[in-house]
Design an enzyme around this catalytic site. Structure first.
Site, short mmCIF file in Angstrom:
data_model
loop_
_atom_site.label_atom_id
_atom_site.label_comp_id
_atom_site.label_asym_id
_atom_site.label_seq_id
_atom_site.Cartn_x
_atom_site.Cartn_y
_atom_site.Cartn_z
N THR A 13 127.63 39.03 -21.07
CA THR A 13 128.52 38.12 -20.35
C THR A 13 129.91 38.10 -20.97
OG1 THR A 13 126.62 36.75 -19.77
CG2 THR A 13 128.79 35.72 -19.55
N ALA A 33 151.40 40.90 -27.70
CA ALA A 33 150.90 41.22 -29.05
C ALA A 33 151.88 42.10 -29.83
CB ALA A 33 149.55 41.92 -28.94
N ALA A 43 128.98 48.72 -28.84
CA ALA A 43 127.54 48.85 -29.14
C ALA A 43 126.76 47.94 -28.20
CB ALA A 43 127.28 48.47 -30.59
N ARG A 45 122.35 47.40 -26.59
CA ARG A 45 120.98 47.88 -26.80
C ARG A 45 120.60 48.89 -25.72
NH1 ARG A 45 118.43 42.12 -28.20
NH2 ARG A 45 119.38 41.77 -26.18
N LYS A 104 128.87 30.76 -32.30
CA LYS A 104 128.90 29.46 -33.00
C LYS A 104 127.72 29.26 -33.91
CE LYS A 104 127.49 29.44 -28.69
NZ LYS A 104 127.89 29.27 -27.34
N GLU A 128 137.81 31.33 -31.97
CA GLU A 128 138.20 30.36 -30.93
C GLU A 128 137.13 30.23 -29.84
OE1 GLU A 128 141.44 28.42 -30.53
OE2 GLU A 128 139.76 27.52 -29.47
N GLY A 133 134.25 27.29 -25.05
CA GLY A 133 134.61 28.42 -24.18
C GLY A 133 136.10 28.72 -24.18
N GLU A 189 122.37 29.85 -23.44
CA GLU A 189 122.11 30.69 -24.60
C GLU A 189 120.86 31.54 -24.34
OE1 GLU A 189 124.20 30.80 -27.44
OE2 GLU A 189 125.31 29.77 -25.89
N LYS A 204 128.70 23.70 -32.51
CA LYS A 204 130.13 23.59 -32.22
C LYS A 204 130.75 22.38 -32.92
CE LYS A 204 129.44 25.82 -27.75
NZ LYS A 204 128.96 25.57 -26.39
P1 NDP Z 1 124.54 38.37 -23.56
O1 NDP Z 1 123.08 38.27 -23.83
O2 NDP Z 1 125.03 38.32 -22.17
O3 NDP Z 1 125.10 39.72 -24.20
C1 NDP Z 1 124.70 40.19 -25.47
C2 NDP Z 1 125.17 41.62 -25.63
O4 NDP Z 1 124.88 42.05 -26.95
C3 NDP Z 1 124.47 42.61 -24.68
O5 NDP Z 1 125.37 43.61 -24.31
C4 NDP Z 1 123.37 43.18 -25.58
O6 NDP Z 1 123.00 44.46 -25.20
C5 NDP Z 1 124.10 43.24 -26.90
N1 NDP Z 1 123.20 43.22 -28.06
C6 NDP Z 1 122.34 42.26 -28.43
N2 NDP Z 1 121.72 42.59 -29.58
C7 NDP Z 1 122.20 43.79 -29.93
C8 NDP Z 1 121.95 44.66 -31.01
N3 NDP Z 1 121.09 44.38 -31.98
N4 NDP Z 1 122.63 45.84 -31.05
C9 NDP Z 1 123.51 46.17 -30.09
N5 NDP Z 1 123.81 45.36 -29.05
C10 NDP Z 1 123.15 44.20 -28.97
O7 NDP Z 1 125.23 37.23 -24.45
P2 NDP Z 1 126.58 36.46 -24.16
O8 NDP Z 1 127.65 37.41 -23.84
O9 NDP Z 1 126.31 35.33 -23.24
O10 NDP Z 1 126.85 35.79 -25.58
C11 NDP Z 1 127.41 36.52 -26.65
C12 NDP Z 1 127.87 35.54 -27.73
O11 NDP Z 1 128.88 34.71 -27.18
C13 NDP Z 1 126.79 34.59 -28.23
O12 NDP Z 1 127.03 34.33 -29.59
C14 NDP Z 1 127.01 33.34 -27.40
O13 NDP Z 1 126.55 32.17 -28.04
C15 NDP Z 1 128.53 33.34 -27.33
N6 NDP Z 1 129.12 32.60 -26.23
C16 NDP Z 1 128.64 32.77 -24.96
C17 NDP Z 1 129.25 32.12 -23.90
C18 NDP Z 1 128.78 32.29 -22.51
O14 NDP Z 1 129.30 31.59 -21.62
N7 NDP Z 1 127.83 33.16 -22.25
C19 NDP Z 1 130.41 31.24 -24.13
C20 NDP Z 1 130.84 31.13 -25.51
C21 NDP Z 1 130.20 31.80 -26.52
P3 NDP Z 1 121.90 44.69 -24.04
O15 NDP Z 1 122.44 44.01 -22.80
O16 NDP Z 1 121.85 46.15 -23.91
O17 NDP Z 1 120.64 44.04 -24.53
N1 HSE Z 2 125.52 28.08 -23.82
C1 HSE Z 2 126.84 27.63 -24.07
C2 HSE Z 2 127.16 26.46 -23.15
C3 HSE Z 2 127.83 28.73 -23.86
O1 HSE Z 2 126.45 26.26 -22.17
O2 HSE Z 2 128.09 25.73 -23.44
C4 HSE Z 2 129.24 28.38 -24.27
O3 HSE Z 2 129.33 28.22 -25.65
#
Ligand code: NDP
Ligand code: HSE
Length: 437
Positions: A13, A33, A43, A45, A104, A128, A133, A189, A204
């Site tokens: 995401t 910038a 990277a 999975r 976080k 940040e 978010g 999450e 947070k």
């Molecule tokens: P997702 O599950 O959507 O994405 C995770 C990504 O990381 C995928 O591309 C996954 O690959 C990859 N990944 C996971 N483990 C590995 C690994 N061991 N090696 C390589 N790649 C890996 O998560 P989000 O984008 O939602 O969240 C990412 C971070 O951002 C988290 O810390 C979350 O708490 C934070 N966050 C999320 C928000 C949100 O609105 N979603 C908002 C603010 C913060 P694959 O898909 O191939 O498994």
């Molecule tokens: N799971 C988190 C939320 C993502 O719902 O606020 C943003 O940090």
């Protein structure tokens, strides 16, 4: 000037949103910038799943290849969770790379170790996107409010739980259905109990409190209570009394220490923050010079979060040649100036309360209850006895108290629950007026 090279860990995401925003707004971002921010590799999975989004961007399933790549200047950690994220960030720092993260959980749990390592190595760790978010709340607290002694802050800092509460209230939707929708929209999450049980909000809040008060990250001292035990009945009664229930993270400087707590909270409905709905977040910060300030925006989702990730990338790009001693400190205060102000036990916290109890509709019941509260030095602000439902002997009694100490209300609740005239347990929800105190 030559581009700055970025390695992305994760293209889900937030990672996907970050790549999209960098591609779409690349030209303007470069003008801001001072040099191009160029994503070199990512990277994931599952390479096949990510290919459509990545296009011809080189992909690897080994994230350690990215953090050891000598051509990468900034590592952006967007995989989430504690391991291997912690190890990847520590290796990136050891390899002299700057880090941007939205994680976080990682920052709240291991921030002290990560910032110490970054300080020693002279690199930046920017986070940040980890709080609220797309709202630039870290920047506001760390820089915009730097003149102030922060008195307290209170925030709706979990989009998923706010989305659930809003949909339940407005549409009468079922908890499980709304949660599924939040997952589909990419808000939740990986483990959604983090959202529902207040753990994500506590991560947070831990980060915000460190920056607001100049204390180390102390996630283990935060009090955490989620929304899973809330009933529609309480949401309705709260509204009848002029309040909304929100999952709030509250950090307050008190006489003997700092209050650090996440829990459902009644807020007067006339406050702006009580009207923050859906996946939106808001943080109310009270500084001694500026007074109250309110920050509002999307708290989750791909591009809102990418907005914060890219802002960090631009900051790091602008500052990476600056003398490390003249950069903004990670936690707003100079690292050797962190205070050891204690975090208060929940028993010592002072707040007001909403109490709901079921009692037999007999003479003397209210007198018994009010006597117990008076004996515990708790004064009542409002009391409502609802009509008994058809054929029922018990009635709901709702009480709002003035501010008291949590241990007093706990003692009073324990005594009320022993009364013969009271059935079951007392529902207790904290209430905050969010004014000057
Ligand atoms: P997702 O599950 O959507 O994405 C995770 C990504 O990381 C995928 O591309 C996954 O690959 C990859 N990944 C996971 N483990 C590995 C690994 N061991 N090696 C390589 N790649 C890996 O998560 P989000 O984008 O939602 O969240 C990412 C971070 O951002 C988290 O810390 C979350 O708490 C934070 N966050 C999320 C928000 C949100 O609105 N979603 C908002 C603010 C913060 P694959 O898909 O191939 O498994
Ligand atoms: N799971 C988190 C939320 C993502 O719902 O606020 C943003 O940090």
């Amino acid at each position: 000037m030559k581009p700055i090279n970025v390695g992305l860990l994760g293209l889900g995401t937030v990672g996907g949103g970050t790549l999209t925003v960098l591609r779409r707004n690349g030209e303007e971002i470069t003008r801001r910038a001072g040099r191009e921010i160029r994503v070199m590799r990512a990277a994931v999975r599952n390479v096949d799943k990510a290919r459509a989004l990545a296009g011809n961007l080189p992909l690897t399933t080994d994230p350690f290849e990215v953090v050891t790549d000598p051509n990468i200047d900034i590592v952006v950690e967007l995989i989430g969770g504690l391991e291997p994220a912690r190890e990847l960030v520590m290796q990136a720092i050891a390899n002299g790379k700057h880090v941007v993260t939205a994680n976080k959980h990682l920052v709240a749990k291991h921030g002290n170790e990560i910032f110490a390592a970054a300080q020693a190595k002279g690199v930046m760790v920017a986070f940040e996107a980890a709080v609220a978010g797309g709202i630039p709340i870290i920047k506001a607290l760390r820089e915009g409010l730097t003149a102030n002694r922060i008195e307290w802050l209170a925030g709706i800092i979990n989009g998923t739980s706010n989305f659930i509460l809003t949909e339940m209230r407005d549409k009468g939707a079922a908890f499980e259905d709304v949660l599924k929708e939040a997952q589909r929209l990419g808000y939740a999450e990986a483990d959604p109990t983090f959202d529902i049980e207040g753990i994500d909000a506590a991560h947070k809040l831990t980060i915000l409190s460190a920056i607001a008060f100049g204390i180390p990250m102390q996630f283990d001292r935060a009090y955490t209570e989620g929304i899973s035990k809330l009933t529609r009945e309480d949401v309705k009664y709260a509204e009848e009394l002029g309040y909304r229930i929100k999952l709030l993270g509250i950090a307050r400087r008190a006489e003997n220490g700092i209050e650090l707590r996440v829990h459902p909270t009644l807020i007067p409905e006339r406050r702006l923050i009580a009207n923050v709905d859906g996946a939106m977040n808001a943080v109310l910060v009270r500084g001694d010079a500026v007074g109250p300030t309110l920050y509002y925006g999307a708290g989750a989702g791909a591009e809102p979060t990418a907005s914060a990730v890219v802002a960090d990338l631009v900051d790091v790009t602008r500052l990476h040649t600056a003398d490390p001693h003249h950069r903004v400190p990670h936690l707003a205060f100079q690292p050797d100036q962190l205070a050891d102000t204690p975090i208060l036990q929940m028993d010592e916290v002072r707040t007001a309360y909403y109490l709901r109890l079921r009692a037999f509709d007999r003479p003397g019941v209210l007198a018994d209850i009010t006597r117990i509260l008076a004996d515990s030095h708790i004064s009542i602000d409002a009391m409502v006895q609802k009509e008994p439902a058809e054929g029922e002997e018990q009635v709901n009694i709702i009480l709002l108290t003035h501010v008291t100490v949590e241990k007093n209300i706990n003692a009073a609740i324990a005594k009320i629950e022993t009364l013969d005239s009271v059935a079951g347990t007392v529902m207790r929800i904290r209430l905050e007026e969010l004014t000057g105190r």
